[in-house]
Design a protein around this motif. Structure first.
Motif, PDB file in Angstrom:
ATOM      1  N   HIS A 128       0.757  -1.160  -0.095  1.00 54.17           N
ATOM      2  CA  HIS A 128       0.054  -0.027   0.005  1.00 54.17           C
ATOM      3  C   HIS A 128       0.830   1.244   0.041  1.00 54.17           C
ATOM      4  CE1 HIS A 128      -3.982  -1.923   0.343  1.00 54.17           C
ATOM      5  NE2 HIS A 128      -3.188  -2.838   1.115  1.00 54.17           N
ATOM      6  N   GLY A 129       2.298   1.115  -0.199  1.00 58.64           N
ATOM      7  CA  GLY A 129       3.198   2.171  -0.270  1.00 58.64           C
ATOM      8  C   GLY A 129       3.148   3.023   1.207  1.00 58.64           C
ATOM      9  N   VAL A 130       3.152   2.281   2.090  1.00 58.65           N
ATOM     10  CA  VAL A 130       2.882   3.253   3.700  1.00 58.65           C
ATOM     11  C   VAL A 130       4.372   2.823   4.276  1.00 58.65           C
ATOM     12  CG1 VAL A 130       1.781   3.444   5.754  1.00 58.65           C
ATOM     13  CG2 VAL A 130       0.625   2.979   3.637  1.00 58.65           C
ATOM     14  N   ALA A 131       4.905   3.984   4.588  1.00 64.19           N
ATOM     15  CA  ALA A 131       6.354   3.541   5.506  1.00 64.19           C
ATOM     16  C   ALA A 131       6.040   3.108   6.864  1.00 64.19           C
ATOM     17  CB  ALA A 131       7.063   4.832   5.527  1.00 64.19           C
ATOM     18  N   MET A 132       6.711   2.028   7.185  1.00 61.48           N
ATOM     19  CA  MET A 132       6.653   1.607   8.474  1.00 61.48           C
ATOM     20  C   MET A 132       6.768   2.690   9.684  1.00 61.48           C
ATOM     21  SD  MET A 132       5.904  -1.036  10.388  1.00 61.48           S
ATOM     22  CE  MET A 132       5.885  -2.425   8.999  1.00 61.48           C
ATOM     23  N   GLU A 141      -6.333   1.913   9.125  1.00 59.27           N
ATOM     24  CA  GLU A 141      -6.761   3.322   9.341  1.00 59.27           C
ATOM     25  C   GLU A 141      -5.998   4.152   8.099  1.00 59.27           C
ATOM     26  OE1 GLU A 141      -6.411   5.321  12.931  1.00 59.27           O
ATOM     27  OE2 GLU A 141      -7.303   3.527  13.991  1.00 59.27           O
ATOM     28  N   ILE A 142      -4.957   4.133   7.783  1.00 57.34           N
ATOM     29  CA  ILE A 142      -4.062   5.049   6.785  1.00 57.34           C
ATOM     30  C   ILE A 142      -4.428   4.213   5.404  1.00 57.34           C
ATOM     31  CG2 ILE A 142      -1.793   5.382   5.780  1.00 57.34           C
ATOM     32  CD1 ILE A 142      -0.739   5.072   8.624  1.00 57.34           C
ATOM     33  N   ILE A 143      -4.849   3.192   5.376  1.00 54.67           N
ATOM     34  CA  ILE A 143      -5.412   2.615   3.933  1.00 54.67           C
ATOM     35  C   ILE A 143      -6.681   3.394   3.617  1.00 54.67           C
ATOM     36  CG2 ILE A 143      -6.087   0.743   2.567  1.00 54.67           C
ATOM     37  CD1 ILE A 143      -3.550  -1.043   4.279  1.00 54.67           C
ATOM     38  N   ALA A 178      -8.524   5.635   0.886  1.00 49.57           N
ATOM     39  CA  ALA A 178      -9.498   5.317   0.002  1.00 49.57           C
ATOM     40  C   ALA A 178     -10.744   6.202   0.239  1.00 49.57           C
ATOM     41  CB  ALA A 178      -9.878   3.863   0.200  1.00 49.57           C
ATOM     42  N   SER A 179     -10.751   7.066   1.095  1.00 50.14           N
ATOM     43  CA  SER A 179     -11.827   7.943   1.465  1.00 50.14           C
ATOM     44  C   SER A 179     -12.189   8.856   0.230  1.00 50.14           C
ATOM     45  CB  SER A 179     -11.561   8.588   2.635  1.00 50.14           C
ATOM     46  OG  SER A 179     -12.585   9.608   2.872  1.00 50.14           O
TER      47      SER A 179
END
Length: 75
Positions: free
Chosen positions: A16-20, A58-60, A64-65
């Motif tokens: 999802h391209g989210v940094a840890m 939550e970030i994902i 998508a919101s």
């Protein structure tokens, strides 16, 4: 063979391209914690791991919101 839950978290974040680091910061977890777990393969707190997964969810969801989409009324 079932994937290690820490590796699964990293893989999902990557997908999802989210940094840890972002997940940790927003979940209030030290950035070094998941890396330490991953390298030692032990000592992972299920409570903290759950919190990291929930924060990633939550970030994902935020991404998508439709709230970020332009309003049709503005067109």
């Amino acid at each position: 063979m079932e994937q290690d839950p820490i590796d699964a978290l990293y893989a999902r974040a990557n997908r999802h391209g989210v940094a840890m680091s972002r997940i940790c910061d927003e979940a209030g977890v030290a950035r070094s914690t998941p890396s330490r777990w991953r390298n030692s393969k032990n000592g992972a707190s299920m409570t903290v791991l759950r919190r990291l997964n929930e924060k990633l969810d939550e970030i994902i969801a935020e991404r998508a919101s439709p709230a970020d989409a332009p309003s049709e009324a503005a067109a």
